[in-house]
Design an enzyme around this catalytic site. Structure first.
Site, short mmCIF file in Angstrom:
data_model
loop_
_atom_site.label_atom_id
_atom_site.label_comp_id
_atom_site.label_asym_id
_atom_site.label_seq_id
_atom_site.Cartn_x
_atom_site.Cartn_y
_atom_site.Cartn_z
NE ARG A 72 4.51 11.06 -10.22
CZ ARG A 72 5.68 11.18 -10.84
NH1 ARG A 72 5.71 11.23 -12.17
NH2 ARG A 72 6.81 11.26 -10.15
CG ASP A 73 0.42 12.37 -8.00
OD1 ASP A 73 0.02 11.29 -8.47
OD2 ASP A 73 1.59 12.54 -7.60
CD GLU A 90 6.18 11.40 -6.68
OE1 GLU A 90 5.89 10.53 -7.52
OE2 GLU A 90 6.71 11.14 -5.58
CG MET A 125 -1.70 1.33 1.39
SD MET A 125 -2.82 1.33 2.82
CE MET A 125 -1.65 1.25 4.18
CG ASN A 126 1.82 3.63 -3.16
OD1 ASN A 126 1.46 2.56 -3.63
ND2 ASN A 126 1.89 4.74 -3.90
CG ASP A 127 0.89 7.88 -3.14
OD1 ASP A 127 1.85 7.30 -2.60
OD2 ASP A 127 0.99 8.55 -4.18
CD1 TRP A 165 -0.13 4.48 -11.07
CD2 TRP A 165 1.38 6.07 -11.45
NE1 TRP A 165 1.00 3.86 -11.52
CE2 TRP A 165 1.96 4.80 -11.75
CE3 TRP A 165 2.15 7.22 -11.62
CZ2 TRP A 165 3.28 4.67 -12.22
CZ3 TRP A 165 3.46 7.08 -12.08
CH2 TRP A 165 4.02 5.83 -12.36
CD GLN A 217 -2.10 4.92 -6.34
OE1 GLN A 217 -1.22 4.83 -7.17
NE2 GLN A 217 -3.38 4.98 -6.67
CD1 TRP A 238 3.94 1.54 -6.15
CD2 TRP A 238 4.93 0.90 -8.05
NE1 TRP A 238 3.40 2.29 -7.17
CE2 TRP A 238 3.98 1.91 -8.34
CE3 TRP A 238 5.65 0.33 -9.07
CZ2 TRP A 238 3.78 2.38 -9.64
CZ3 TRP A 238 5.45 0.79 -10.38
CH2 TRP A 238 4.52 1.81 -10.64
#
EC number: 3.2.1.26
Length: 583
Positions: A191-192, A246, A64-66, A125, A82, A90
């Site tokens: 991104r993001d 980011e 798991m990330n963001d 993402w 994520q 990842w």
């Protein structure tokens, strides 16, 4: 310790920090481990694993990330994140989804978004949720197309009457925003998207993180209908030397108290300030600036003393990245989520079957000075407290002393302590070249004595102190006879585990408090994570540690003072914590 003695160790500070930063800089959100990321192991790790947390959010297994698109909808809190459904590293990223009524206990749902169309076939993402004026939530997210270009897409709930929003559909108009030769956008650094806000001209604005060479950018797009977006001629803000921005976040804060305000809120500069936060890809830290948003020019102007680069203040001075806020309309507060990755090796992560946690959600607001943000764990976490221990009140910690806090489950606890120091004229004078708190904490670890400090808590400690993580303060005079002081807060992991392969970086932060007043410290301890809040949330440090001896019932908790001057413990309360219900 005198200033002269401090200066003798100053030459080795830079070397220490360079080593620490080298370890930290290796951590990246988008490392690809092709063989490992394709693992199809469906066995869930044992809930009794010694390093799994009891009350922090983490999925049952895998990477798991963001945090993505946190929101409240029809009284239900939503957290997307994520997630790799196929392994503990990842890769194969989808938007996993869980809901809660209290931000602490969570129920999982099927992934909301997963690669399925040309505009996101290579990954879904990070992104954000915006609540439209009609009450409908929509997701803007970054998709990776067949050319591995980063493009921005929209998804909408299939059934807005469902408070759990269990199904989402992607628009046939996707991608809504894409790089091309005309707009000059870097296709691999785009991104993001943030939560959008509505301008006075009734147009929506959203910013997207990007870079051109070393220039970090918050690119602005505008739209009348949330479907057709036009790139603005100038970015909201930029910096020429900080690299990729980011996970940007942009939101208003009020100067009149701790209440939050909705993202599209208007107000005079003396009432409303704005916060621009970015996650710097180069350093893997989250930085923020406070300033004024010019709604006519669509420009963010940082206040004097702020610069959006590696010198800007950070949300958290430990292991904390890719954070995201949302406005909680039910309780008029802004809530901050942040991802904390592991400090163990990739092989260890694969063996245990999971990687990454979310920190306890924090309420965030502007300090009355207008110069910094304050963070504090949401009050709902107190609902997990069990037996209260009050065995340290009006105690004097003499030089070299240590007192155990007994009767508490030290591996899963919430601790609040209030220290008081006297005779500050005896404080050592800090070397004026010491402008980086991590440098100070890295060299002046818990074994180095000064007049005032180290004093604080030893957490996740083994009985005979073969292992412990120390969270502590040091107090220095800013200059001889100046009457001004510098307070440093440290989280020292150098003795946290007998395992040598872990990242044991020591973290540090300056705390903007008056040391003549009582000095508060709070620590949320949860098996392999320690979240520390100094000065009532004026400095925050999150650490990941993996003791081999100080686990479960073999973990101990101490208050200590290793400085040469005595320190008073006015009050110490510790609670064992129940586990949250996270299916």
């Amino acid at each position: 310790m005198t200033r002269e003695v401090f200066s003798n160790i100053g030459l080795s500070l830079l070397f220490t920090l360079l080593i620490g930063n080298y370890v930290v800089d290796l951590e990246a959100s988008h490392h690809v481990y092709e063989r490992l990321s394709q693992s199809t192991n469906t066995e869930s790790p044992s809930v009794n694993q010694r390093y799994r947390t009891g009350f922090h959010f983490q999925p049952p297994k895998n990477w798991m990330n963001d945090p993505n698109g946190p929101m409240i909808y029809k009284g239900i809190y939503h957290l997307f994140y994520q997630w790799n459904p196929k392994g503990a590293v990842w890769g194969n990223i989808v938007w996993a989804h869980s809901t809660s009524t209290d931000l602490i206990n969570w129920e999982p749902h099927p992934p909301a978004i997963f690669p399925s169309e040309p505009f996101d076939i290579n990954g879904c993402w990070s992104g954000s949720v915006t609540i439209l004026p009609n009450g409908k939530p929509v997701i803007l997210y970054t998709g990776i197309d067949p050319k591995n270009q980063q493009v921005q897409n929209i998804a909408e709930p299939k059934n807005i009457s469902d408070p759990y929003l269990r199904e989402w559909t992607k628009s046939t108009l996707n991608p809504l925003m894409a790089p091309d030769a005309v707009n000059g956008i870097n296709a691999s650094s785009f991104r993001d998207p943030t939560t959008a806000w509505l301008g006075q001209d009734k147009k929506w604005r959203v910013i997207i993180g990007s870079k051109i060479n070393r220039r970090g950018l918050a690119i602005t797009y505008t739209s009348k209908d949330f479907l057709k977006w036009e790139k603005s001629p100038e970015p909201l803000h930029y910096d020429d030397g900080s690299g990729m921005w980011e996970c940007p976040d942009f939101f208003p804060v009020t100067r009149s108290g701790s209440k939050g305000v909705e993202t599209s809120s208007f107000g005079e500069p003396n009432e409303i300030k704005h916060v621009l936060k970015v996650s710097l890809d180069d350093t893997k830290h989250d930085y923020y600036t406070i300033g004024t948003y010019d709604r006519v020019k669509d420009k963010f102007v940082p206040d004097s003393g702020f610069k959006m680069d590696g010198t800007a203040p950070r949300y958290d001075y430990g292991k904390y990245y890719a954070s995201k806020t949302f406005y909680d309309s039910a309780k008029s507060r802004r809530i901050l989520w942040g991802w904390t990755n592991e400090s163990s090796s990739v092989d260890d992560d694969v063996e245990k079957g999971w990687s990454g946690i979310q920190t306890i959600p924090r309420k965030i607001w502007l300090d009355r000075s207008g110069k910094q943000l304050i963070q504090w764990p949401v009050r709902e976490v107190k609902g997990l407290r069990t037996k209260e221990v009050k065995n340290l009140r009006n105690e004097v910690l003499k030089s070299g002393s240590r007192l155990e806090v007994s009767g508490v489950t030290a591996a899963q606890a919430d601790v609040e302590v209030l220290f008081k120091v006297r005779g500050l004229e005896k404080a050592d004078v800090i070397d004026p070249s010491w402008t980086d708190p991590q440098l100070i904490c890295s060299q002046m670890n818990v074994s180095v004595k000064s007049s005032f400090g180290p004093f604080g808590l030893m957490v996740l400690a083994s009985k005979n102190l073969e292992e412990y993580t120390s969270v502590y303060f040091r107090i220095f005079k800013a200059r001889q006879n100046s009457g001004k002081f510098v307070v440093v807060m440290c989280s020292d992991q150098s003795r946290s585990s007998l395992e040598e392969d872990n990242d044991k970086t020591t973290y540090g932060a300056f705390v903007d408090i008056n040391p003549y007043k009582p000095i508060p410290l709070r620590a949320l301890i949860d098996h392999s994570v320690v979240e520390s809040f100094g000065g009532k949330g004026r400095a925050c440090i999150t650490s990941r540690v993996y003791p081999k001896l100080a686990i479960g019932k073999s973990s101990h908790l101490f208050a200590f003072n290793y400085g040469s001057q005595s320190v008073d413990v006015l009050n110490l309360n510790a609670w064992s914590m129940n586990s949250a219900q996270i299916s």
